[in-house]
Motif scaffolding. Structure first.
Motif, mmCIF file in Angstrom:
data_model
loop_
_atom_site.group_PDB
_atom_site.id
_atom_site.type_symbol
_atom_site.label_atom_id
_atom_site.label_comp_id
_atom_site.label_asym_id
_atom_site.label_seq_id
_atom_site.Cartn_x
_atom_site.Cartn_y
_atom_site.Cartn_z
ATOM 1 N N SER A 106 6.434 -5.379 -9.387
ATOM 2 C CA SER A 106 6.405 -6.436 -10.628
ATOM 3 C C SER A 106 5.283 -5.888 -11.690
ATOM 4 O O SER A 106 4.454 -5.020 -11.370
ATOM 5 N N TYR A 107 5.398 -6.287 -12.748
ATOM 6 C CA TYR A 107 4.275 -6.303 -13.657
ATOM 7 C C TYR A 107 2.859 -6.554 -13.508
ATOM 8 O O TYR A 107 2.021 -6.034 -13.481
ATOM 9 N N GLY A 108 2.922 -7.801 -12.849
ATOM 10 C CA GLY A 108 1.521 -8.407 -12.355
ATOM 11 C C GLY A 108 1.039 -7.293 -11.542
ATOM 12 O O GLY A 108 -0.250 -7.044 -11.326
ATOM 13 N N ASP A 109 1.993 -6.983 -10.195
ATOM 14 C CA ASP A 109 1.471 -6.055 -9.311
ATOM 15 C C ASP A 109 0.759 -4.610 -9.710
ATOM 16 O O ASP A 109 -0.063 -4.180 -9.573
ATOM 17 N N PHE A 130 0.977 -1.186 0.172
ATOM 18 C CA PHE A 130 0.025 -0.029 0.061
ATOM 19 C C PHE A 130 0.903 1.280 0.044
ATOM 20 O O PHE A 130 0.499 2.308 -0.624
ATOM 21 N N ASP A 131 1.873 1.097 0.671
ATOM 22 C CA ASP A 131 2.703 2.384 0.991
ATOM 23 C C ASP A 131 4.203 2.446 -0.189
ATOM 24 O O ASP A 131 5.010 3.162 0.183
ATOM 25 N N THR A 132 4.203 1.434 -1.021
ATOM 26 C CA THR A 132 5.232 1.278 -1.972
ATOM 27 C C THR A 132 5.023 1.987 -3.106
ATOM 28 O O THR A 132 4.086 1.930 -3.587
ATOM 29 N N PRO A 133 6.227 2.562 -3.544
ATOM 30 C CA PRO A 133 6.100 3.224 -4.829
ATOM 31 C C PRO A 133 5.815 2.226 -5.905
ATOM 32 O O PRO A 133 6.268 0.995 -6.202
ATOM 33 N N VAL A 134 4.875 2.666 -7.081
ATOM 34 C CA VAL A 134 4.508 1.745 -7.911
ATOM 35 C C VAL A 134 5.633 1.292 -8.993
ATOM 36 O O VAL A 134 5.547 0.234 -9.514
#
Length: 334
Positions: free
Chosen positions: A160-163, A152-156
């Motif tokens: 990974s591609y799927g995430d 949730f607080d992770t930079p996009v």
């Protein structure tokens, strides 16, 4: 969960929609109905008109004729933001995310639901701060539902591609849609990511009760998820029915797959089984290995046989030559 998600979604009815681009007919009198709470798939070869259909439904294209209705409301002439406000959200084939965290991207999906004005939000008035906390809490719930809670607080950018594909999916859900348009949601994913996405779509459908219109080339996913399937070819509807009915339809086998009826049916069936392709590849590899070994053995036998024949012929020739020499010597002596 909002009042919108607790209300059963209305019927999405597409009736005789035609779209033309400078004389090219992209959609030709296409009709389909997405019943409340169902998953409806639109399939077809490249250029069949699937994305054009989505662009009409989301307001990006206006049809030359035909209507699109969400319940009693006609969407045909509405702007995209007004259609979104009525509860129609979509994803795109290519990932469309902004810089920032997963939370930042999901909050963008809540923008249409915000009641606080620009001034109240800029001045951080109590009402605007309270609404912001509510939006953040709901975005976190949706992140958990779609398997993104831990990010949730992770930079996009580091996902990974799927995430990242699921971030776009979750952002569409943050609009609290009644109808969700998914444009190739598993394109480019590996097998594990595809399986996870199928689970997420099933969970979302069960928990939120929304309708899903799906465009996808992965036949296994379509066969597992869809209640109804509409098949397009060159902008025309050539088949409609349940997944089992569609994959046996002769028009689908000829036009969509471009194969003979028997071959086409086995092709669709194999794609609808999750790991059959992998097994087939393994079997093919094994057959190729065995053939290679057989070829090697045959080559070895041929070489040894040839060598043997050459040796025997060579020995025979030498013996014959010696015998002839002996005979000539005898005659000379005589």
């Amino acid at each position: 969960m909002t009042e919108r998600t607790l209300t059963p979604p209305p019927v999405l009815d597409v009736r005789d929609v035609t779209v033309r681009f400078a004389g090219l007919t992209a959609l030709d009198s296409v009709s389909l109905t997405v019943e409340p709470g169902t998953v409806h798939a639109v399939i077809g070869p490249n250029g069949a008109g699937k994305s054009t259909c989505f662009n009409v439904l989301s307001g990006l294209y206006r049809p030359a004729s035909g209507t699109v209705r969400l319940g009693a409301t006609e969407l045909t002439r509405l702007a995209p933001h007004r259609i979104a406000a009525l509860g129609v959200a979509r994803t795109f084939q290519n990932i469309v995310t902004t810089e920032g965290t997963v939370a930042d991207n999901l909050l963008l999906g809540r923008h249409a639901l915000s009641r606080a004005g620009f001034a109240a939000s800029a001045l951080r008035l109590p009402g605007a701060r309270r609404e912001q906390r509510e939006h953040l809490a709901r975005a976190r719930e949706i992140a958990e539902l779609t398997g993104l809670g831990a990010h949730f607080d992770t930079p996009v950018a580091v996902l990974s591609y799927g995430d990242r594909k699921r971030v776009e999916f979750a952002r569409a859900l943050c609009l609290e849609p009644r109808v969700l348009l998914l444009d190739e949601p598993v394109a480019g994913m590996n097998a594990a990511e595809r399986a996870r996405t199928v689970e997420v779509v099933q969970d979302v459908r069960e928990q939120l009760g929304l309708s899903v219109l799906l465009v996808e080339h992965d036949m296994g996913l379509v066969m597992r998820l869809a209640d109804e399937v509409t098949v397009l070819d060159f902008g025309r509807t050539i088949a409609h029915g349940t997944p089992d009915e569609v994959r046996r339809d002769p028009e689908v086998l000829r036009a969509y797959l471009g194969e003979g009826e028997g071959e086409g049916h086995s092709h669709i069936h194999s794609h609808s089984e999750g790991d059959s392709d992998g097994e087939s590849d393994s079997d093919s590899d094994s057959e190729r290995d065995s053939h290679s070994e057989g070829d090697s053995d045959s080559d070895g036998e041929s070489d040894s046989h040839s060598d043997g024949e050459s040796d025997s012929h060579g020995t025979g020739d030498a013996a014959g030559a010696n015998e002839s020499d002996g005979e000539r010597e005898g005659e000379d002596a005589a």
